[in-house]
Design a protein around this motif. Sequence first.
Motif, PDB file in Angstrom:
ATOM      1  N   UNK A 158       5.527  -8.748   3.243  1.00 55.58           N
ATOM      2  CA  UNK A 158       4.695  -9.470   4.196  1.00 55.58           C
ATOM      3  C   UNK A 158       4.000 -10.690   3.611  1.00 55.58           C
ATOM      4  N   UNK A 159       3.996 -10.834   2.285  1.00 57.70           N
ATOM      5  CA  UNK A 159       3.238 -11.921   1.666  1.00 57.70           C
ATOM      6  C   UNK A 159       4.154 -12.915   0.960  1.00 57.70           C
ATOM      7  N   UNK A 160       4.149 -14.172   1.397  1.00 59.01           N
ATOM      8  CA  UNK A 160       5.049 -15.177   0.807  1.00 59.01           C
ATOM      9  C   UNK A 160       4.476 -15.855  -0.432  1.00 59.01           C
ATOM     10  N   UNK A 161       3.975 -15.066  -1.370  1.00 62.82           N
ATOM     11  CA  UNK A 161       3.478 -15.629  -2.628  1.00 62.82           C
ATOM     12  C   UNK A 161       3.897 -14.696  -3.763  1.00 62.82           C
ATOM     13  N   UNK A 194       8.424   3.002   3.575  1.00 55.83           N
ATOM     14  CA  UNK A 194       8.039   2.067   2.527  1.00 55.83           C
ATOM     15  C   UNK A 194       6.659   2.345   1.982  1.00 55.83           C
ATOM     16  N   UNK A 195       6.422   1.971   0.733  1.00 56.44           N
ATOM     17  CA  UNK A 195       5.135   2.167   0.102  1.00 56.44           C
ATOM     18  C   UNK A 195       4.299   0.907   0.120  1.00 56.44           C
ATOM     19  N   UNK A 196       3.133   0.971  -0.515  1.00 54.20           N
ATOM     20  CA  UNK A 196       2.195  -0.152  -0.485  1.00 54.20           C
ATOM     21  C   UNK A 196       2.773  -1.401  -1.128  1.00 54.20           C
ATOM     22  N   UNK A 197       3.393  -1.256  -2.290  1.00 49.25           N
ATOM     23  CA  UNK A 197       3.960  -2.416  -2.967  1.00 49.25           C
ATOM     24  C   UNK A 197       5.089  -3.031  -2.146  1.00 49.25           C
ATOM     25  N   UNK A 201       3.710   4.171  -3.737  1.00 46.36           N
ATOM     26  CA  UNK A 201       3.912   2.779  -4.137  1.00 46.36           C
ATOM     27  C   UNK A 201       5.163   2.169  -3.516  1.00 46.36           C
ATOM     28  N   UNK A 202       6.274   2.900  -3.549  1.00 49.87           N
ATOM     29  CA  UNK A 202       7.539   2.345  -3.045  1.00 49.87           C
ATOM     30  C   UNK A 202       8.138   3.153  -1.903  1.00 49.87           C
ATOM     31  N   UNK A 203       7.398   4.171  -1.400  1.00 48.27           N
ATOM     32  CA  UNK A 203       7.871   4.954  -0.264  1.00 48.27           C
ATOM     33  C   UNK A 203       8.488   6.275  -0.683  1.00 48.27           C
ATOM     34  N   UNK A 245      -3.334  -4.425  -5.501  1.00 48.80           N
ATOM     35  CA  UNK A 245      -3.229  -2.969  -5.402  1.00 48.80           C
ATOM     36  C   UNK A 245      -4.187  -2.342  -6.401  1.00 48.80           C
ATOM     37  N   UNK A 246      -4.987  -1.390  -5.932  1.00 48.81           N
ATOM     38  CA  UNK A 246      -5.921  -0.665  -6.797  1.00 48.81           C
ATOM     39  C   UNK A 246      -5.253   0.606  -7.290  1.00 48.81           C
ATOM     40  N   UNK A 247      -4.955   0.649  -8.590  1.00 47.76           N
ATOM     41  CA  UNK A 247      -4.236   1.793  -9.130  1.00 47.76           C
ATOM     42  C   UNK A 247      -5.148   2.958  -9.499  1.00 47.76           C
TER      43      UNK A 247
END
Length: 279
Positions: free
Chosen positions: A144-147, A135-138, A123-125, A109-111
């Motif tokens: 969606x990302x399993x890491x 929902x937001x970006x974070x 960020x969180x919706x 994420x580019x802040x």
Amino acid sequence: IRDRDISKLLTNISEAQLPSVDPNKLRRIIDLTEDELSNLLSSIEKKLVGHSKFKNNLKDDLKKFLTLNKLKKRKIFSLFLLGKPGLGKTEIGRIISKTINPDSKIIKINFGNYSSQDALNSLIGSPAGYIGCDGGELSKKISKNPVGVIICDEFEKSDSEIKNFFLELLEDGKFTDSMGREYNLDGYIIVFTSNINDENEFNSKMSPEFKSRINLICEFTPLDDEDKLKYINYQIQEFKENIDTNSIKHKKIPEEIDINYQDTCLLYTSPSPRDRQKS
């Protein structure tokens, strides 16, 4: 009960299929076996050119974190990397992320885009009824990302509300989005980066409370000539391996390839906000 030949009970055991690793299953630093952790540290040592003090401190602090996490004393492992643009501060996050879960995308994420007063909604919706309330970006990227690795670039540009959000996140290890959904980040690694290269400026933009939550604070400077040469050779080798992996080795490729790079990074500060030393 009469004994039976075990070979008859376990017929075709050599052909039995072992369960494969689910690429969609969340993988965090705390999920690694000892061998996998050793492989991660070896990968960092190999792929991160220079940075000898940083790599030693990172190795020690990661092991301390794993112990504290088991004792439920520390939820998230965090890095804050400082330095001018173009020094490769996000590279350590990429290496860790891809080593833990090679098949996953990187959560980055580019802040620089989170400096306005309503940045936390992005960020969180937003609350129910507002645009973006789903929902937001974070929130979306974590789902969606399993890491369990998050890269927060240009964090110094974020709004004060964002900084307070991460202050609480590093303490609690979890957050709740605008829709009331809880996200547990226990065992995650968060890499904060900043273009700040002045200690006074860093102290003015980051509160003592926030800095005290960070496991490792480091400043990056340009590599020396020897490490630059190592970096170039490593990139050439990576390029050649990518050619083989992507099955394009028989296609026409230029005999000479220019590698254009800016000064890369060499850590010279200490591992913690309590005892920052230059090396």
